[in-house]
Design an enzyme around this catalytic site. Structure first.
Site, short mmCIF file in Angstrom:
data_model
loop_
_atom_site.label_atom_id
_atom_site.label_comp_id
_atom_site.label_asym_id
_atom_site.label_seq_id
_atom_site.Cartn_x
_atom_site.Cartn_y
_atom_site.Cartn_z
CG ASN A 54 8.55 -2.03 0.09
OD1 ASN A 54 7.74 -2.27 1.21
ND2 ASN A 54 9.27 -0.94 -0.45
NE ARG A 69 11.01 5.61 8.37
CZ ARG A 69 9.84 5.56 7.42
NH1 ARG A 69 9.90 4.73 6.74
NH2 ARG A 69 8.85 6.43 7.18
NE ARG A 123 2.80 13.35 1.58
CZ ARG A 123 2.32 12.52 2.61
NH1 ARG A 123 1.60 11.80 2.33
NH2 ARG A 123 2.80 12.76 3.89
CB ALA A 143 1.92 0.20 6.52
CE1 TYR A 157 9.50 5.10 3.07
CE2 TYR A 157 8.03 6.83 2.78
CZ TYR A 157 8.37 5.67 3.57
OH TYR A 157 7.78 5.24 4.81
CD GLU A 203 10.76 -7.71 5.85
OE1 GLU A 203 11.33 -8.77 6.45
OE2 GLU A 203 10.21 -6.70 6.43
CG HIS A 226 11.47 -2.55 4.21
ND1 HIS A 226 10.01 -2.43 4.24
CD2 HIS A 226 11.73 -3.93 4.81
CE1 HIS A 226 9.36 -3.40 4.60
NE2 HIS A 226 10.39 -4.31 5.02
N PRO A 276 0.65 -1.24 -0.06
CG PRO A 276 -0.15 -1.08 2.14
CD PRO A 276 0.43 -2.04 1.33
CG ASN A 277 -0.04 4.28 1.32
OD1 ASN A 277 -1.13 4.89 0.80
ND2 ASN A 277 -0.47 3.72 2.57
O1 CA2 Z 1 10.91 1.76 3.56
C1 CA2 Z 1 9.99 1.14 3.10
O2 CA2 Z 1 10.06 0.57 1.75
C2 CA2 Z 1 8.57 0.96 3.67
O3 CA2 Z 1 8.26 -0.42 3.43
C3 CA2 Z 1 7.76 2.03 3.10
C4 CA2 Z 1 6.24 1.82 3.77
C5 CA2 Z 1 6.37 1.96 5.36
O4 CA2 Z 1 5.16 2.07 5.90
C6 CA2 Z 1 7.53 0.73 5.84
O5 CA2 Z 1 7.46 1.17 7.20
C7 CA2 Z 1 8.67 1.05 5.31
C8 CA2 Z 1 5.39 3.17 3.48
C9 CA2 Z 1 5.43 3.32 1.99
C10 CA2 Z 1 4.82 4.79 1.71
O6 CA2 Z 1 5.31 5.32 0.83
C11 CA2 Z 1 4.75 6.61 0.43
C12 CA2 Z 1 5.48 7.31 -0.44
C13 CA2 Z 1 5.22 8.58 -1.03
C14 CA2 Z 1 4.05 9.18 -0.04
C15 CA2 Z 1 3.54 8.52 0.82
C16 CA2 Z 1 3.82 7.18 1.19
#
Ligand code: CA2
Length: 147
Positions: A77, A110, A21, A80, A26, A101, A103, A13-14
């Protein structure tokens, strides 16, 4: 005819919002950029890559089920869902191939709630904190395991 071993890349997700953002966390690359890098790395190793991004847990679980017996490795990946989804944990536990896995960030550095991964116990290994390069590292790890 040669049948290429297949890798399934799953994005949770996301992750479809990457590049829009939080670049400091990221990076500036989009998900399409990362899929293109992973696809090129896979091709260099003679691996075929398929990608699915979904914001729905059930789609990811169905894709893991479909990979059983057909796909040599899953790179996931889970977004969340990493920290919450025992359903994805169980689906991966029932999968017999390599599981990486992945990330972009290092969740251990974090917020405290990101320090638990329910996916890690059923992964062959985890790559985190290397940003976009992690996609290539994940494919290289799969290829090394397969060879
Ligand atoms: O670091 C990673 O790749 C994560 O899997 C990214 C997840 C986060 O919940 C994990 O803890 C670590 C979140 C991805 C959300 O990505 C966004 C990108 C741009 C704007 C909003 C969210």
């Amino acid at each position: 005819m040669t049948i290429q071993p297949a890798v399934l890349l799953l994005s949770g997700p996301n992750l479809n919002l990457l590049g829009t953002r939080e670049p400091s966390v990221y990076g500036t690359g989009t998900l399409d950029d990362h899929v293109a890098a992973a696809t090129a790395a896979a091709a260099a190793h003679g691996l075929a890559l398929r990608h699915l991004q979904s914001n729905r847990e059930s789609d990811l679980i169905d894709a893991i089920h479909s990979a059983r017996g057909t796909t040599a490795a899953i790179v996931i990946n889970p977004g969340a869902f990493t920290h919450t989804s025992w359903a994805i944990h169980d689906a991966l536990a029932a999968y017999d191939g390599i599981v990486v896995e992945l990330h972009l960030s290092n969740p251990d550095s974090r917020e405290p709630w990101r320090r638990t991964s329910v996916v890690a116990p059923v992964a062959t290994g985890t790559i985190s904190g290397f940003g976009a390069h992690g996609y290539v590292l994940a494919i290289d790890a799969v290829a090394a395991r397969l060879s």
